[in-house]
Design a protein around this motif. Structure first.
Motif, mmCIF file in Angstrom:
data_model
loop_
_atom_site.group_PDB
_atom_site.id
_atom_site.type_symbol
_atom_site.label_atom_id
_atom_site.label_comp_id
_atom_site.label_asym_id
_atom_site.label_seq_id
_atom_site.Cartn_x
_atom_site.Cartn_y
_atom_site.Cartn_z
ATOM 1 N N LYS A 1 0.798 -1.228 0.104
ATOM 2 C CA LYS A 1 -0.215 0.213 -0.434
ATOM 3 C C LYS A 1 0.535 1.054 -0.571
ATOM 4 N N TYR B 1 1.925 1.905 -3.496
ATOM 5 C CA TYR B 1 1.366 2.149 -4.124
ATOM 6 C C TYR B 1 0.820 3.398 -3.640
ATOM 7 N N LEU B 2 0.700 4.473 -2.891
ATOM 8 C CA LEU B 2 0.362 5.550 -2.509
ATOM 9 C C LEU B 2 1.795 6.752 -3.112
ATOM 10 N N LEU C 1 1.000 7.404 -6.490
ATOM 11 C CA LEU C 1 -0.177 7.621 -6.510
ATOM 12 C C LEU C 1 -0.198 9.127 -7.425
ATOM 13 N N ILE D 1 -1.773 10.578 -11.046
ATOM 14 C CA ILE D 1 -2.740 11.105 -11.154
ATOM 15 C C ILE D 1 -2.809 12.197 -12.138
#
Length: 316
Positions: free
Chosen positions: A24, A27-28, A31, A35
């Motif tokens: 996680k 993935y952060l 991100l 975007i």
């Protein structure tokens, strides 16, 4: 069967959730990049529709009339179409032929330098041109290739040779564009290869040295195979970018010198002239740009397919 399918589907969802939960934080970290790509690369793709319309800003996307392939047909029937396409492909081919192996060769040469100070100096000097804008390089090129006061013509005259009117010789400019591109980017491109070379297991070199292999054989049998996977990926990416990165260089060095258009007029410079100088509608340049993007995609797909057939991973 239905229960088995549901159980299998739930198993896949659990596996995906487990992977996301495990990584996680990674993935952060990606991100913001995702975007950024979505906002600035994927959302604007909706504007492709204007290539198939007679678009005017005051009428908007919905109010503009559909014209289908009208702008594409206009471009293909243009008397200069084949010249523009030929120039685009040939200049890209020149750059690929000279520019792709140049960073590899430079990285191999720098890697063989044992003096740390000399190695850092060569690296720094080779990187510097990457940070010089094409407009400054255009001024430097004029100092070199100028007809009357150019340094190159003065050297030719001092050797008893006839000076050359470089800015009136279209046949020379594909080579000039390729060489200036290599000079600007070779040092920066070698960074990746130097990083890959430094990651090769040093025990391989030691074993080859014990077996009596000289420097050339070690480079040929260890270093080059070690960097080939990365080289293939960069080659695939460069093939697509080559026909899309001509504008800044050509517009800076050639400008509006119509004498040189015969060999230097490419798709991006034609788009610039038709959209801003000649003041044609937005739709016609958009159609040409879409054609250019599709051509770049086809080149990447073909190159990637060939690379995978040759046993390399490719980019997907």
């Amino acid at each position: 069967m239905r229960q088995y399918a549901l159980k299998k589907e739930n198993g896949k969802l659990f596996y995906i959730f487990n992977i996301i939960n495990r990584y996680k934080y990674l993935y952060l970290m990606i991100l913001p990049g995702v975007i950024f790509l979505f906002i600035f690369c994927y959302l604007p793709m909706g504007g492709i529709v204007i290539a198939f319309k007679e678009y005017y800003p005051w009428e908007g996307f919905a109010g503009s009339d559909w014209v289908g392939l009208k702008h594409f047909i206009k471009f293909f029937n243009n008397e200069g179409f084949w010249k523009i396409l030929r120039n685009t492909v040939l200049i890209a081919g020149y750059k690929l032929l000279v520019g792709f192996p140049a960073p590899i060769i430079l990285a191999l040469l720098i890697n063989e330098l044992k003096d740390g100070l000399m190695k850092r100096t060569v690296q720094t000097v080779s990187y510097l041109p990457h940070f010089i804008s094409w407009m400054i390089i255009a001024g430097m090129a004029y100092i070199v290739f100028g007809t009357d006061m150019g340094a190159l013509n003065r050297i030719l005259e001092s050797l008893g040779l006839q000076s050359i009117s470089w800015y009136y010789r279209p046949d020379l400019w594909r080579s000039i564009l390729a060489l200036t591109s290599v000079w600007k980017n070779v040092g920066w491109g070698s960074i990746i290869y130097l990083a890959v070379i430094s990651s090769i297991n040093q025990e391989l070199y030691e074993a080859a040295y014990i077996d009596g292999a000289g420097k050339f054989k070690r480079i040929l049998n260890i270093t080059i195979p070690g960097i080939m996977p990365v080289a293939v990926i960069l080659f695939i990416l460069n093939v697509g970018n080559l026909i899309r990165e001509d504008f800044q260089q050509i517009f800076a060095l050639v400008g509006l010198n119509t004498i040189l258009y015969e060999t230097t007029d490419v798709i991006e410079t034609y788009i610039f002239r038709t959209s801003l100088i000649q003041g044609q509608s937005y739709s016609y340049p958009a159609a040409i740009g879409l054609f250019q993007s599709v051509l770049a995609l086809l080149l990447i797909l073909v190159t990637n397919y060939i690379a995978k057939k040759r046993g390399y991973e490719g980019i997907w």
